[in-house]
Design a protein around this motif. Structure first.
Motif, PDB file in Angstrom:
ATOM      1  N   UNK A  17       0.827  -1.213   0.000  1.00  0.00           N
ATOM      2  CA  UNK A  17       0.000   0.000   0.000  1.00  0.00           C
ATOM      3  C   UNK A  17       0.858   1.260   0.000  1.00  0.00           C
ATOM      4  N   UNK A  18       0.242   2.393  -0.291  1.00  0.00           N
ATOM      5  CA  UNK A  18       0.984   3.660  -0.333  1.00  0.00           C
ATOM      6  C   UNK A  18       1.487   4.013   1.067  1.00  0.00           C
ATOM      7  N   UNK A  19       2.657   4.621   1.162  1.00  0.00           N
ATOM      8  CA  UNK A  19       3.169   5.050   2.465  1.00  0.00           C
ATOM      9  C   UNK A  19       2.235   6.090   3.086  1.00  0.00           C
ATOM     10  N   UNK A  20       2.215   6.131   4.397  1.00  0.00           N
ATOM     11  CA  UNK A  20       1.376   7.116   5.098  1.00  0.00           C
ATOM     12  C   UNK A  20       2.180   7.758   6.210  1.00  0.00           C
ATOM     13  N   UNK A  21       1.754   8.979   6.580  1.00  0.00           N
ATOM     14  CA  UNK A  21       2.430   9.650   7.687  1.00  0.00           C
ATOM     15  C   UNK A  21       1.964   9.027   8.974  1.00  0.00           C
ATOM     16  N   UNK A  22       2.896   8.812   9.882  1.00  0.00           N
ATOM     17  CA  UNK A  22       2.476   8.174  11.116  1.00  0.00           C
ATOM     18  C   UNK A  22       3.573   8.085  12.148  1.00  0.00           C
ATOM     19  N   UNK A  23       3.299   7.265  13.151  1.00  0.00           N
ATOM     20  CA  UNK A  23       4.247   7.032  14.237  1.00  0.00           C
ATOM     21  C   UNK A  23       4.283   5.531  14.515  1.00  0.00           C
ATOM     22  N   UNK A  24       5.446   5.067  14.882  1.00  0.00           N
ATOM     23  CA  UNK A  24       5.602   3.636  15.156  1.00  0.00           C
ATOM     24  C   UNK A  24       6.298   3.469  16.506  1.00  0.00           C
ATOM     25  N   UNK A  25       5.645   2.719  17.371  1.00  0.00           N
ATOM     26  CA  UNK A  25       6.211   2.465  18.702  1.00  0.00           C
ATOM     27  C   UNK A  25       6.757   1.040  18.752  1.00  0.00           C
ATOM     28  N   UNK A  26       8.004   0.940  19.180  1.00  0.00           N
ATOM     29  CA  UNK A  26       8.646  -0.369  19.352  1.00  0.00           C
ATOM     30  C   UNK A  26       8.792  -0.630  20.843  1.00  0.00           C
ATOM     31  N   UNK A  27       8.421  -1.827  21.253  1.00  0.00           N
ATOM     32  CA  UNK A  27       8.607  -2.194  22.666  1.00  0.00           C
ATOM     33  C   UNK A  27       9.329  -3.532  22.701  1.00  0.00           C
ATOM     34  N   UNK A  28      10.478  -3.571  23.344  1.00  0.00           N
ATOM     35  CA  UNK A  28      11.279  -4.796  23.310  1.00  0.00           C
ATOM     36  C   UNK A  28      11.689  -5.071  21.874  1.00  0.00           C
ATOM     37  N   UNK A  29      11.459  -6.293  21.413  1.00  0.00           N
ATOM     38  CA  UNK A  29      11.874  -6.610  20.036  1.00  0.00           C
ATOM     39  C   UNK A  29      10.705  -6.585  19.049  1.00  0.00           C
ATOM     40  N   UNK A  30       9.554  -6.042  19.495  1.00  0.00           N
ATOM     41  CA  UNK A  30       8.369  -6.061  18.613  1.00  0.00           C
ATOM     42  C   UNK A  30       7.831  -4.653  18.366  1.00  0.00           C
ATOM     43  N   UNK A  31       7.097  -4.534  17.269  1.00  0.00           N
ATOM     44  CA  UNK A  31       6.362  -3.307  16.997  1.00  0.00           C
ATOM     45  C   UNK A  31       5.085  -3.359  17.830  1.00  0.00           C
ATOM     46  N   UNK A  32       4.918  -2.349  18.669  1.00  0.00           N
ATOM     47  CA  UNK A  32       3.771  -2.377  19.576  1.00  0.00           C
ATOM     48  C   UNK A  32       2.568  -1.681  18.944  1.00  0.00           C
ATOM     49  N   UNK A  33       2.835  -0.583  18.234  1.00  0.00           N
ATOM     50  CA  UNK A  33       1.717   0.219  17.733  1.00  0.00           C
ATOM     51  C   UNK A  33       2.134   0.969  16.472  1.00  0.00           C
ATOM     52  N   UNK A  34       1.219   1.016  15.506  1.00  0.00           N
ATOM     53  CA  UNK A  34       1.435   1.835  14.302  1.00  0.00           C
ATOM     54  C   UNK A  34       0.274   2.821  14.240  1.00  0.00           C
TER      55      UNK A  34
END
Ligand SMILES: [Zn+2]
Length: 424
Positions: A17-34
């Protein structure tokens, strides 16, 4: 548990899909939230990385890696490296691959039986930096097959173990499993630079392929096959090989069989090495005219036509270009994405998806690797630019401003760098 928040980024999630503006939270070794668009991810005590509008995307997967190949101009030169130096060289190469944004490697043969295995184990243990890695055996080949560099009355060696008959293949395959490989590599077809085993020659017989596949099946391993001839593709598929390398000279029947198996197999054509041998090996004495005479131009044309047909049929095709030879050295691996765009008419985004989402599937971690998605492993690249517009950006490691593997920075962003570039 460590938390890292990437804010002010364009998220290219690897899903096409097309890129979108956003924020990405990493917790430990995983992506927690996009978080998309105006939404904000949890802040808490996370380390804040201001992406300054750069692209955050999944780490790349190399589908045909040879970290222990030494960028030599001949196969036998590879066999002259003692094990100790060779281990250090492989260690250097896995780091180099990670520096270039490859956070996962599916290995396509080690130059000595235990090289991939010990490097994989050291990376997993956190002793040395490197990508996630599926370790391969050397190439199991027949007398007079690709990789049999022996001469009468003279010892020579390279990346292959020579076996003849199903019993020998079975024994060596079992031995490699004992040593801990993830993937058994076989060479049923030849290659155009091997006078006694050309690309169109099928030099292993079906019983030999069956013996290796039987060993793999009994131990939950996979078999990767060097299959250029149509017949070698068919024999490999019939016996259950799941990773099909090259598949360049397919006929209609081979294409039908690939399509019938498309949910369990992966094809990696390795366009990189073919392109470089044809057009860039001059300084090593291989002119375009000579390579054409060897049949490489014809093979490349056949490969392109066949791969376009495979795409049409929905077969998974992944970048991975046999980097590890003098004119196609390790580190340039992201160039294969450009070849996919140029030769196979993929959009840059399709090439990226092949190297990320499909790469996760090749690593047998499709449910947790290869996408920027909540719950997925945090293998991420922060890229200065828009690779979905110009995929060649990914070949410049200086434009990978941050590299995260398994939630740990391999390369930390230098905050000033993007600002300086913006000011320029
Ligand atoms: Zn290879």
């Amino acid at each position: 548990m460590g938390r890292i928040l990437f804010a002010n980024v364009r998220v290219l999630d690897g899903n096409g899909g097309a890129p979108f503006e956003g924020e990405v939270l990493v917790e430990g070794n995983r992506i927690k939230q996009v978080a998309r668009d105006r939404a904000r991810a949890e802040r808490g005590n996370a380390e804040l990385i201001d992406g300054q509008g750069q692209t955050l995307m999944p780490g790349l997967v190399e589908a045909h890696a040879h970290p222990s190949f030494a960028n030599t101009a001949s196969l036998e030169a590879l066999g002259e490296i003692p094990p100790e130096e060779h281990t250090l060289l492989a260690m250097k190469h896995v780091r180099l691959l990670l520096d270039h944004g490859f956070t996962s490697l599916c290995c396509a043969a080690a130059a000595k039986p235990r090289l991939d295995v010990v490097i994989r184990n050291a990376i997993r243990a956190g002793d040395i930096p490197g990508p996630r890695m599926l370790a391969a055996s050397p190439e199991l080949t027949v007398t007079g097959g690709l990789g049999d560099v022996r001469l009468k009355h003279l010892h020579r060696d390279t990346f292959a173990i020579v076996c003849d008959g199903p019993e020998e293949f079975r024994r060596v395959a079992r031995e490699m499993c004992r040593e801990g490989v993830d993937i058994l590599k076989i060479n049923p077809s030849g290659d155009n630079f091997v006078p006694f085993a050309l690309a169109q020659h099928t030099v292993m017989n079906e019983w030999e392929i069956a013996a290796v596949c039987e060993v793999a099946r009994s131990r939950g391993k996979r078999v990767a096959t060097h299959a250029r001839s149509a017949e070698s593709v068919k024999l490999s598929l019939r016996q259950g090989c799941e990773i099909i390398y090259h598949a360049t000279l397919c006929d209609g029947e081979a294409l039908d069989m690939l399509e019938a198996a498309k949910d369990r197999i992966f094809v990696a054509p390795t366009l990189g090495v073919t392109h470089a041998t044809l057009y860039e090996a001059g300084p090593w004495g291989v002119s375009e005219e000579m390579a054409t005479r060897f049949g490489l131009k014809h093979e490349l044309e056949m490969a392109v036509a066949n791969l376009k047909e495979m795409r049409r049929r929905g077969i998974r095709i992944l970048p991975g270009g046999d980097y590890g030879f003098a004119w196609n050295p390790i580190g340039r691996n992201a160039r294969d994405l450009e070849h996919f765009v140029r030769y196979l008419d993929m959009t840059p985004m399709q090439a990226i998806e092949a190297a990320t989402r499909l790469g996760g599937q090749l690593m047998q971690q499709g449910e947790e690797l290869g996408q920027v998605k909540a719950g997925y492993l945090a293998d991420l690249l922060l890229v200065d630019g828009q690779p979905e517009r110009d995929v060649t950006i990914l070949q410049d490691k200086d434009r990978l401003t941050a590299i995260l593997k398994d939630g740990q920075f391999h390369k930390r962003p230098v905050p000033a760098r993007a600002a300086v570039r913006a000011a320029e």
